[in-house]
Design an enzyme around this catalytic site. Structure first.
Site, PDB file in Angstrom:
ATOM      1  N   GLY A 173      49.787  27.431   4.366  1.00 38.65           N
ATOM      2  CA  GLY A 173      50.405  26.343   3.631  1.00 38.65           C
ATOM      3  C   GLY A 173      51.047  25.376   4.613  1.00 38.65           C
ATOM      4  N   CYS A 174      51.067  24.098   4.279  1.00 34.24           N
ATOM      5  CA  CYS A 174      51.627  23.113   5.217  1.00 34.24           C
ATOM      6  C   CYS A 174      53.128  23.318   5.410  1.00 34.24           C
ATOM      7  CB  CYS A 174      51.320  21.687   4.756  1.00 34.24           C
ATOM      8  SG  CYS A 174      51.743  21.323   3.038  1.00 34.24           S
ATOM      9  N   ASN A 175      53.842  23.621   4.331  1.00 35.04           N
ATOM     10  CA  ASN A 175      55.270  23.918   4.455  1.00 35.04           C
ATOM     11  C   ASN A 175      55.477  25.202   5.258  1.00 35.04           C
ATOM     12  OD1 ASN A 175      55.848  21.721   2.768  1.00 35.04           O
ATOM     13  ND2 ASN A 175      55.852  22.980   0.933  1.00 35.04           N
ATOM     14  N   THR A 206      55.066  24.648   9.014  1.00 32.33           N
ATOM     15  CA  THR A 206      56.202  23.944   9.614  1.00 32.33           C
ATOM     16  C   THR A 206      57.369  24.893   9.860  1.00 32.33           C
ATOM     17  OG1 THR A 206      55.537  22.046   8.241  1.00 32.33           O
ATOM     18  CG2 THR A 206      57.596  21.857   9.459  1.00 32.33           C
TER      19      THR A 206
END
Length: 342
Positions: free
Chosen positions: A148-150, A153
Site C-alpha cells: 500500500g502507498c501509505n 511511506t
C-alpha cells in the site's frame, strides 16, 4: 534482451503511471494493455497525455496471449485482482499492485478487506514488494505483492528504527496526509472538486484503515512481538503525494544516524541533513522517498517525516523497480527521472 510485458487495469491511474515510466525503459516493451470496461479504445482516447506513444489498443484480459508475455503487471482493484490472477498461466511472472496478496494470513485479509481470499494458495507464495527490504526474495519470486502507498511511506520511516531498537515500540504515532489519486479513478461523490477542494479531512480514524494490516504484519515480524502504531490518514486536495509525520520516543540524533546508515546505499531513499524536513513538492512524479528527522522540544522524543509520490514510489514506480529485480535488469532502470518541480 527486450522483455514483453502486459498491464491489466491500464485505464486506471497506476496503469497510466506504469506506461509513463516504461515508455523510456530500454529493456521492456509494452505488448498488451488490458482494461475490460474500455476494451477497444486507444490509450490516446483514455489518457491524452500518452498520445505520443506507440501503444497497443486496450483489450479484454481474456484476449491477451500470455504465452508471449514475460511479465504481467496487475493494476486492478482488490478482490478483482485475485480472481483474475488465479486464472493466469501458472508460469507467468506477476507484479500485483492491488492489496490482494500483501497480507500473508488469510484471516487478516478477510478482517481488513471484508471478504474471504479467493486464491489462498497463491497468497502463500506471494513475496511482499517493499523492494529495499525484500529484494533477494523478489528476485526469485513468481508473484510479487506491491505494498500500500501509505504502508510503504510509514515503513520507510520506521523499519530501520524498529530493527535497531532505537525507539519505544509502544509509543508510535503516525499522522499521514495523502493525495486524492490514492483513491483511484472511479467516480466518487466525495472526491468531486467542489466537495474536496479548499479543505482536508481525517478518515478511517481509530484504527480502521486497511493499511494497518500491513503495519501490524511487517512491524511485528521485525520486532519479534506484536507492534501496533496509532495511525490517522488525512485526504488533502492535491493530485499526488504522501507526507507521513511520525512521532516516536527516542534520541533524535541516534534515529537520524540509524536511518542514514540503513539507506546509505539505497538509490531511491534519501535521508536529509539532520533538522531538515521533506516536502511532497520535491518528490513529485519520481521514484524517490525523502526522509527527515528533527528533535522535539520534549526530551527523548523525535519526529520523523517521510515524503513520496503515491503513484510512483508508492505504487507503479515500486512495481517497475520490482519487475527490474525479477527480470535481472539493473534495479534503477527507467526510474531515475528527476522530480517535476514546480
Amino acid at each position: 534482451m527486450t522483455y514483453k510485458i502486459a498491464i491489466l487495469g491500464a485505464s486506471g491511474y497506476t496503469g497510466a503511471e506504469l506506461i509513463r515510466l516504461i515508455a523510456t525503459h530500454p529493456e521492456i516493451e509494452i505488448a498488451a494493455l488490458g482494461a475490460n470496461a474500455k476494451a477497444g479504445q486507444s490509450m490516446a482516447s483514455v489518457f491524452p497525455h500518452l498520445r505520443h506513444l506507440d501503444l497497443p489498443d486496450l483489450v479484454k484480459a481474456d484476449d491477451i496471449d500470455f504465452s508471449q508475455i514475460d511479465l504481467c503487471f496487475c493494476a486492478l482493484p482488490h478482490k478483482t485482482s485475485q480472481e483474475v490472477i488465479r486464472e493466469l498461466p501458472k508460469d507467468l511472472r506477476i507484479v500485483d499492485l492491488s492489496a490482494d496478496f500483501r497480507l500473508r494470513d488469510p484471516a487478516a485479509y478477510e478482517k481488513w478487506y471484508g471478504n474471504p481470499h479467493a486464491a489462498v494458495e497463491m497468497q502463500k507464495e506471494a513475496v511482499y514488494g517493499l523492494t529495499e527490504f525484500y529484494r533477494d526474495d523478489i528476485a526469485n519470486a513468481r508473484l510479487v505483492a506491491g505494498t500500500g502507498c501509505n504502508a510503504a511511506t510509514g515503513q520507510y520511516a520506521l523499519r530501520p528504527l524498529i530493527s535497531a531498537g532505537v525507539i519505544d515500540l509502544d509509543n508510535i504515532i503516525m499522522d499521514l496526509k495523502c493525495a486524492v489519486s490514492g483513491a483511484g479513478r472511479s467516480l466518487k461523490e466525495n472526491l468531486l472538486h467542489a466537495e474536496l477542494s479548499e479543505g482536508y479531512h481525517a478518515y478511517s480514524a481509530g484504527g480502521t484503515h486497511r493499511h494497518l494490516g500491513e503495519f501490524d504484519q511487517e512491524f511485528s515480524l521485525l520486532a519479534g512481538r506484536p507492534v501496533q502504531v496509532q495511525f490517522t490518514p488525512h485526504l488533502i486536495p492535491a493530485n499526488r503525494g504522501i507526507l507521513a509525520t511520525v512521532y516516536v520516543h527516542g534520541n533524535a540524533q541516534q534515529i537520524h544516524e540509524t536511518l542514514s546508515a540503513a539507506y546509505a546505499a539505497e538509490p531511491f531513499l534519501q535521508v536529509l541533513p539532520f533538522g531538515e524536513l521533506p516536502s511532497t513538492r520535491h518528490i513529485r512524479g519520481s521514484n524517490f522517498c525523502h526522509l527527515g528527522v528533527v528533535a522535539d522540544r520534549i526530551e527523548n522524543r523525535a519526529i520523523v517525516v517521510a515524503a513520496l509520490d503515491n503513484l510512483t514510489k508508492g505504487s507503479s514506480g515500486q512495481a517497475l523497480q520490482n519487475a527490474n529485480v525479477m527480470l535481472g535488469i539493473e534495479e534503477t532502470t527507467g526510474l531515475m527521472l528527476a522530480p517535476c518541480f514546480p
